[in-house]
Scaffold this active site. Structure first.
Site, PDB file in Angstrom:
ATOM      1  N   ARG A   1       0.824  -1.222   0.000  1.00 33.95           N
ATOM      2  CA  ARG A   1       0.000   0.000   0.000  1.00 33.95           C
ATOM      3  C   ARG A   1       0.851   1.261   0.000  1.00 33.95           C
ATOM      4  NH1 ARG A   1      -2.967  -1.311   5.418  1.00 33.95           N
ATOM      5  NH2 ARG A   1      -0.815  -1.912   5.777  1.00 33.95           N
TER       6      ARG A   1
ATOM      7  N   GLN B   1       0.727  25.295  18.883  1.00 31.24           N
ATOM      8  CA  GLN B   1       0.254  25.870  17.626  1.00 31.24           C
ATOM      9  C   GLN B   1       0.955  25.176  16.471  1.00 31.24           C
ATOM     10  OE1 GLN B   1      -0.088  30.213  17.783  1.00 31.24           O
ATOM     11  NE2 GLN B   1       1.168  30.286  15.960  1.00 31.24           N
TER      12      GLN B   1
ATOM     13  N   ASN C   1       1.825  25.936  12.395  1.00 32.29           N
ATOM     14  CA  ASN C   1       1.823  26.975  11.369  1.00 32.29           C
ATOM     15  C   ASN C   1       2.102  26.360   9.999  1.00 32.29           C
ATOM     16  OD1 ASN C   1       1.598  28.920  13.431  1.00 32.29           O
ATOM     17  ND2 ASN C   1       3.805  28.913  13.696  1.00 32.29           N
TER      18      ASN C   1
ATOM     19  N   ARG D   1      12.720  33.292   3.913  1.00 30.42           N
ATOM     20  CA  ARG D   1      12.075  33.778   5.138  1.00 30.42           C
ATOM     21  C   ARG D   1      13.064  33.606   6.276  1.00 30.42           C
ATOM     22  NH1 ARG D   1       6.114  33.810   4.920  1.00 30.42           N
ATOM     23  NH2 ARG D   1       5.447  33.060   2.881  1.00 30.42           N
TER      24      ARG D   1
ATOM     25  N   HIS E   1      14.337  34.388  12.154  1.00 31.68           N
ATOM     26  CA  HIS E   1      13.388  34.802  13.177  1.00 31.68           C
ATOM     27  C   HIS E   1      13.507  33.965  14.447  1.00 31.68           C
ATOM     28  CE1 HIS E   1      10.799  35.596   9.368  1.00 31.68           C
ATOM     29  NE2 HIS E   1      11.578  36.635   9.597  1.00 31.68           N
TER      30      HIS E   1
ATOM     31  N   LYS F   1      10.653  24.824  17.741  1.00 32.04           N
ATOM     32  CA  LYS F   1       9.922  24.534  16.499  1.00 32.04           C
ATOM     33  C   LYS F   1      10.278  23.132  16.029  1.00 32.04           C
ATOM     34  CE  LYS F   1      10.175  29.290  14.828  1.00 32.04           C
ATOM     35  NZ  LYS F   1      10.684  30.184  13.777  1.00 32.04           N
TER      36      LYS F   1
ATOM     37  N   HIS G   1      15.726  31.059  13.110  1.00 36.18           N
ATOM     38  CA  HIS G   1      15.305  30.093  12.089  1.00 36.18           C
ATOM     39  C   HIS G   1      14.920  30.814  10.803  1.00 36.18           C
ATOM     40  CE1 HIS G   1      11.992  27.766  10.105  1.00 36.18           C
ATOM     41  NE2 HIS G   1      12.960  26.871  10.137  1.00 36.18           N
TER      42      HIS G   1
ATOM     43  N   TYR H   1       5.117  23.830  10.638  1.00 42.80           N
ATOM     44  CA  TYR H   1       5.912  23.726  11.849  1.00 42.80           C
ATOM     45  C   TYR H   1       5.059  23.896  13.093  1.00 42.80           C
ATOM     46  CZ  TYR H   1       6.685  28.726  10.688  1.00 42.80           C
ATOM     47  OH  TYR H   1       6.553  30.030  10.307  1.00 42.80           O
TER      48      TYR H   1
ATOM     49  N   LYS I   1      10.256  43.520   5.313  1.00 46.59           N
ATOM     50  CA  LYS I   1      10.608  43.412   6.733  1.00 46.59           C
ATOM     51  C   LYS I   1      11.906  42.619   6.905  1.00 46.59           C
ATOM     52  CE  LYS I   1       8.829  41.656  11.117  1.00 46.59           C
ATOM     53  NZ  LYS I   1       7.753  40.940  11.782  1.00 46.59           N
ATOM     54  N   ASP I   2      12.012  41.451   6.233  1.00 45.97           N
ATOM     55  CA  ASP I   2      13.223  40.634   6.371  1.00 45.97           C
ATOM     56  C   ASP I   2      14.442  41.309   5.754  1.00 45.97           C
ATOM     57  OD1 ASP I   2      12.029  38.660   7.862  1.00 45.97           O
ATOM     58  OD2 ASP I   2      11.806  37.254   6.207  1.00 45.97           O
TER      59      ASP I   2
END
Length: 183
Positions: A23, A46, A48, A59, A62, A72, A119, A132, A167-168
């Protein structure tokens, strides 16, 4: 699952161990008991999803500051990324050192990112999804960001970025005043 400790203490690459038959396969991608064996944080609050339209979308870098530091668990669910973490723990033997790991929808590999690490990632394909789990809710005012191209880290990205948020792009270099993280 197989937990592979990286040169950055507390950071792990996690590979699944599939059980295959006609399978396809079945495997766990998370088991709190196995994570606890390695003394890893199992308190995810959470999940994301990051959708990225274009190859070369970058990205990062952060993290969240005290008292809202987060762990994370990162996995690419469609496409592929080069996932990077930088140890920003003041006093750590590997302070400002980084590792990069290719995570793809096909290799099912995950990266466990402990508290105190910045990260970021760059997409290696169009239409890439990244999922994540995090152990803290995002708290405005406690995000700390570092430039993806900060020479203090000397990250070797596999491709040149083509999409980066304003922003980055605007984060200061550590030597230009962003200062050391207060973690």
């Amino acid at each position: 699952m197989e937990f592979i400790e990286t040169k950055l203490k507390g950071a792990y690459i996690i590979d699944i161990k599939p059980i295959t038959d006609e399978r396809g396969f079945f495997s766990r991608s998370y088991c709190s008991d196995e994570f606890k064996e390695y003394k890893l944080n199992t308190n995810a609050v959470q999940n994301n999803i990051s959708f990225n339209e274009k190859k070369g979308t970058l990205r990062g870098m952060h993290m969240q500051k005290a008292p809202f530091e987060e762990t994370k668990l990162v996995r690419c669910t469609r496409g592929s990324i080069y996932d990077v973490i930088v140890d920003m723990r003041a006093g750590s033997e590997t302070y400002k050192q980084w590792i990069g790991v290719e995570l793809t929808a096909d290799n099912y590999r995950m990266l466990y990112v402990p508290e105190g690490f910045a990260h970021g990632f760059i997409t290696l394909e169009d239409r890439t999804d990244v999922s994540y789990q995090v152990t803290q809710f995002y708290t405005p005012g406690f995000e700390q960001c570092f430039r993806w191209d900060d020479p203090s880290f000397d990250i070797k990205w596999p491709i040149e970025p083509v999409v980066i948020s304003a922003k980055d792009q605007s984060h200061l270099l550590i030597n230009d005043g962003v200062g050391e993280p207060n973690i």
